[in-house]
Motif scaffolding. Structure first.
Motif, PDB file in Angstrom:
ATOM      1  N   GLN A  98       0.647  -1.276   0.352  1.00  0.00           N
ATOM      2  CA  GLN A  98       0.049   0.190   0.198  1.00  0.00           C
ATOM      3  C   GLN A  98       0.972   0.755  -0.491  1.00  0.00           C
ATOM      4  O   GLN A  98       0.488   2.366  -0.057  1.00  0.00           O
ATOM      5  CB  GLN A  98      -1.075  -0.330   1.380  1.00  0.00           C
ATOM      6  N   LEU A  99       2.069   0.923   0.131  1.00  0.00           N
ATOM      7  CA  LEU A  99       2.755   2.179   0.467  1.00  0.00           C
ATOM      8  C   LEU A  99       3.140   2.704  -0.418  1.00  0.00           C
ATOM      9  O   LEU A  99       2.963   3.813  -1.482  1.00  0.00           O
ATOM     10  CB  LEU A  99       4.084   1.795   1.588  1.00  0.00           C
ATOM     11  N   LEU A 100       3.364   1.689  -1.723  1.00  0.00           N
ATOM     12  CA  LEU A 100       3.426   1.861  -3.182  1.00  0.00           C
ATOM     13  C   LEU A 100       2.378   3.076  -3.881  1.00  0.00           C
ATOM     14  O   LEU A 100       2.859   3.256  -5.008  1.00  0.00           O
ATOM     15  CB  LEU A 100       3.481   0.526  -3.878  1.00  0.00           C
ATOM     16  N   LEU A 101       0.654   3.107  -2.916  1.00  0.00           N
ATOM     17  CA  LEU A 101      -0.112   3.507  -4.031  1.00  0.00           C
ATOM     18  C   LEU A 101      -0.433   4.861  -3.099  1.00  0.00           C
ATOM     19  O   LEU A 101      -1.223   5.226  -3.556  1.00  0.00           O
ATOM     20  CB  LEU A 101      -1.308   2.560  -3.250  1.00  0.00           C
ATOM     21  N   VAL A 102       0.190   4.837  -3.026  1.00  0.00           N
ATOM     22  CA  VAL A 102       0.032   6.638  -1.859  1.00  0.00           C
ATOM     23  C   VAL A 102       0.225   7.845  -2.399  1.00  0.00           C
ATOM     24  O   VAL A 102      -0.866   8.528  -2.648  1.00  0.00           O
ATOM     25  CB  VAL A 102       1.093   6.482  -0.114  1.00  0.00           C
ATOM     26  N   ALA A 104      -0.552   7.533  -5.610  1.00  0.00           N
ATOM     27  CA  ALA A 104      -1.547   7.390  -6.654  1.00  0.00           C
ATOM     28  C   ALA A 104      -2.848   7.943  -5.698  1.00  0.00           C
ATOM     29  O   ALA A 104      -4.249   8.202  -6.396  1.00  0.00           O
ATOM     30  CB  ALA A 104      -2.168   6.542  -7.434  1.00  0.00           C
ATOM     31  N   GLN A 105      -2.957   6.706  -4.953  1.00  0.00           N
ATOM     32  CA  GLN A 105      -4.401   6.677  -3.733  1.00  0.00           C
ATOM     33  C   GLN A 105      -4.281   7.018  -2.558  1.00  0.00           C
ATOM     34  O   GLN A 105      -4.020   6.364  -1.320  1.00  0.00           O
ATOM     35  CB  GLN A 105      -5.076   5.156  -3.836  1.00  0.00           C
ATOM     36  N   PRO A 106      -3.985   8.359  -1.819  1.00  0.00           N
ATOM     37  CA  PRO A 106      -3.352   8.285  -0.207  1.00  0.00           C
ATOM     38  C   PRO A 106      -4.371   8.048   0.636  1.00  0.00           C
ATOM     39  O   PRO A 106      -3.604   7.301   1.292  1.00  0.00           O
ATOM     40  CB  PRO A 106      -3.310   9.988  -0.589  1.00  0.00           C
ATOM     41  N   TRP A 107      -5.675   7.931   0.746  1.00  0.00           N
ATOM     42  CA  TRP A 107      -6.466   8.018   1.327  1.00  0.00           C
ATOM     43  C   TRP A 107      -6.584   6.488   1.766  1.00  0.00           C
ATOM     44  O   TRP A 107      -6.722   5.825   2.877  1.00  0.00           O
ATOM     45  CB  TRP A 107      -8.515   8.805   1.423  1.00  0.00           C
ATOM     46  N   TRP A 108      -7.095   6.061   0.674  1.00  0.00           N
ATOM     47  CA  TRP A 108      -7.211   4.469   0.692  1.00  0.00           C
ATOM     48  C   TRP A 108      -6.100   3.959   1.449  1.00  0.00           C
ATOM     49  O   TRP A 108      -6.093   2.436   2.346  1.00  0.00           O
ATOM     50  CB  TRP A 108      -7.440   4.068  -1.014  1.00  0.00           C
ATOM     51  N   ALA A 109      -5.087   4.336   0.559  1.00  0.00           N
ATOM     52  CA  ALA A 109      -3.107   3.159   1.045  1.00  0.00           C
ATOM     53  C   ALA A 109      -3.138   3.731   2.852  1.00  0.00           C
ATOM     54  O   ALA A 109      -2.830   2.890   3.776  1.00  0.00           O
ATOM     55  CB  ALA A 109      -2.033   4.166  -0.292  1.00  0.00           C
ATOM     56  N   LEU A 110      -3.614   5.059   3.107  1.00  0.00           N
ATOM     57  CA  LEU A 110      -3.552   5.234   4.373  1.00  0.00           C
ATOM     58  C   LEU A 110      -4.268   4.207   5.638  1.00  0.00           C
ATOM     59  O   LEU A 110      -4.316   4.162   6.759  1.00  0.00           O
ATOM     60  CB  LEU A 110      -3.040   6.284   4.969  1.00  0.00           C
ATOM     61  N   ILE A 111      -5.646   4.120   5.157  1.00  0.00           N
ATOM     62  CA  ILE A 111      -6.919   3.853   5.847  1.00  0.00           C
ATOM     63  C   ILE A 111      -6.016   2.177   6.105  1.00  0.00           C
ATOM     64  O   ILE A 111      -6.414   1.380   6.803  1.00  0.00           O
ATOM     65  CB  ILE A 111      -7.749   3.463   5.133  1.00  0.00           C
ATOM     66  N   VAL A 112      -5.987   1.134   4.644  1.00  0.00           N
ATOM     67  CA  VAL A 112      -5.455  -0.038   4.564  1.00  0.00           C
ATOM     68  C   VAL A 112      -4.417  -0.302   5.444  1.00  0.00           C
ATOM     69  O   VAL A 112      -4.426  -1.643   6.111  1.00  0.00           O
ATOM     70  CB  VAL A 112      -4.921  -0.541   3.121  1.00  0.00           C
ATOM     71  N   ILE A 113      -3.513   0.585   5.242  1.00  0.00           N
ATOM     72  CA  ILE A 113      -1.917   0.242   6.588  1.00  0.00           C
ATOM     73  C   ILE A 113      -2.433   0.704   7.577  1.00  0.00           C
ATOM     74  O   ILE A 113      -2.617  -0.156   8.459  1.00  0.00           O
ATOM     75  CB  ILE A 113      -0.805   2.179   5.647  1.00  0.00           C
ATOM     76  N   ALA A 114      -3.427   1.669   7.896  1.00  0.00           N
ATOM     77  CA  ALA A 114      -3.707   1.888   9.821  1.00  0.00           C
ATOM     78  C   ALA A 114      -4.372   0.749   9.762  1.00  0.00           C
ATOM     79  O   ALA A 114      -4.027   0.244  10.955  1.00  0.00           O
ATOM     80  CB  ALA A 114      -4.613   3.200   9.887  1.00  0.00           C
ATOM     81  N   ILE A 115      -5.452  -0.233   9.776  1.00  0.00           N
ATOM     82  CA  ILE A 115      -6.249  -1.157   9.480  1.00  0.00           C
ATOM     83  C   ILE A 115      -5.037  -2.576   9.887  1.00  0.00           C
ATOM     84  O   ILE A 115      -5.335  -3.396  10.726  1.00  0.00           O
ATOM     85  CB  ILE A 115      -6.767  -1.487   8.294  1.00  0.00           C
ATOM     86  N   ASP A 116      -4.053  -2.592   8.721  1.00  0.00           N
ATOM     87  CA  ASP A 116      -2.738  -3.606   9.110  1.00  0.00           C
ATOM     88  C   ASP A 116      -2.127  -3.377  10.334  1.00  0.00           C
ATOM     89  O   ASP A 116      -1.465  -4.469  10.596  1.00  0.00           O
ATOM     90  CB  ASP A 116      -1.719  -3.568   7.650  1.00  0.00           C
ATOM     91  N   VAL A 117      -1.842  -2.081  10.722  1.00  0.00           N
ATOM     92  CA  VAL A 117      -0.975  -1.505  11.920  1.00  0.00           C
ATOM     93  C   VAL A 117      -2.090  -1.845  12.820  1.00  0.00           C
ATOM     94  O   VAL A 117      -1.128  -3.223  13.394  1.00  0.00           O
ATOM     95  CB  VAL A 117      -0.712   0.021  12.415  1.00  0.00           C
ATOM     96  N   LEU A 118      -3.493  -2.067  13.204  1.00  0.00           N
ATOM     97  CA  LEU A 118      -4.513  -2.558  14.060  1.00  0.00           C
ATOM     98  C   LEU A 118      -4.154  -4.737  13.766  1.00  0.00           C
ATOM     99  O   LEU A 118      -4.499  -4.649  15.056  1.00  0.00           O
ATOM    100  CB  LEU A 118      -5.066  -1.955  13.885  1.00  0.00           C
ATOM    101  N   ILE A 119      -5.113  -4.876  12.738  1.00  0.00           N
ATOM    102  CA  ILE A 119      -4.163  -6.487  13.235  1.00  0.00           C
ATOM    103  C   ILE A 119      -3.012  -6.765  13.479  1.00  0.00           C
ATOM    104  O   ILE A 119      -2.743  -7.988  14.333  1.00  0.00           O
ATOM    105  CB  ILE A 119      -4.786  -6.785  11.466  1.00  0.00           C
ATOM    106  N   ILE A 120      -1.772  -6.462  12.905  1.00  0.00           N
ATOM    107  CA  ILE A 120      -0.530  -6.159  13.875  1.00  0.00           C
ATOM    108  C   ILE A 120      -0.542  -6.251  15.693  1.00  0.00           C
ATOM    109  O   ILE A 120      -0.147  -7.544  16.392  1.00  0.00           O
ATOM    110  CB  ILE A 120       0.731  -5.736  12.732  1.00  0.00           C
ATOM    111  N   TYR A 121      -0.982  -6.159  15.508  1.00  0.00           N
ATOM    112  CA  TYR A 121      -0.971  -5.234  17.025  1.00  0.00           C
ATOM    113  C   TYR A 121      -1.666  -6.139  17.620  1.00  0.00           C
ATOM    114  O   TYR A 121      -1.766  -6.478  19.038  1.00  0.00           O
ATOM    115  CB  TYR A 121      -1.594  -3.504  17.742  1.00  0.00           C
TER     116      TYR A 121
END
Length: 135
Positions: A98-102, A104-121
């Motif tokens: 998703q970092l590669l999509l920032v 092109a699609q910053p909001w979508w990429a940042l939301i998915v990254i935040a969800i991934d971080v929550l999953i990892i935690y």
């Protein structure tokens, strides 16, 4: 005498993480399939700059990571250690992708990254509790 363990509310969050992994995986599979079926390039204009992505490579990446996320999400419901390890690795790979999509699609990429971080935690901090509940 059965041993009673104190479970935190995060057991539900690990189940939520498994469900979100499945959902994120299905979205990635759809994105990857559309990228492979569609045209050969993805264009995005941002800040006056044209970004050009090879859609085929991006499509295969999303398709593969989507299948891994989906299968791992189902396996995570068992609470198995291997499923937790693979889920963390898959979430990390998803966030990197998703970092590669920032640009092109910053909001979508940042939301998915935040969800991934929550999953990892949720999985790293409270994954063992899911196994001890017998779910």
């Amino acid at each position: 005498m059965a041993e009673s363990r104190q479970l935190s509310g995060w057991v539900g969050w690990v189940g939520f993480a498994a469900f979100i992994l499945i959902l994120s995986g299905l979205f990635s599979i759809i994105q990857g399939a559309i990228a492979l079926i569609g045209s050969n390039y993805y264009y995005a204009v941002g800040d006056g700059t044209l970004f050009l992505f090879d859609l085929t490579g991006w499509g295969w990446w999303n398709l593969i990571i989507g299948v891994v996320l989906t299968l791992t999400g189902f396996a995570l419901f068992s609470g198995a250690t291997w499923a937790r390890v693979v889920a963390i690795i898959a979430a990390i790979l998803s966030a990197i992708g998703q970092l590669l999509l920032v640009p092109a699609q910053p909001w979508w990429a940042l939301i998915v990254i935040a969800i991934d971080v929550l999953i990892i935690y949720a999985i790293t901090a409270h994954g063992r509790e899911l196994q001890s509940t017998g779910e």
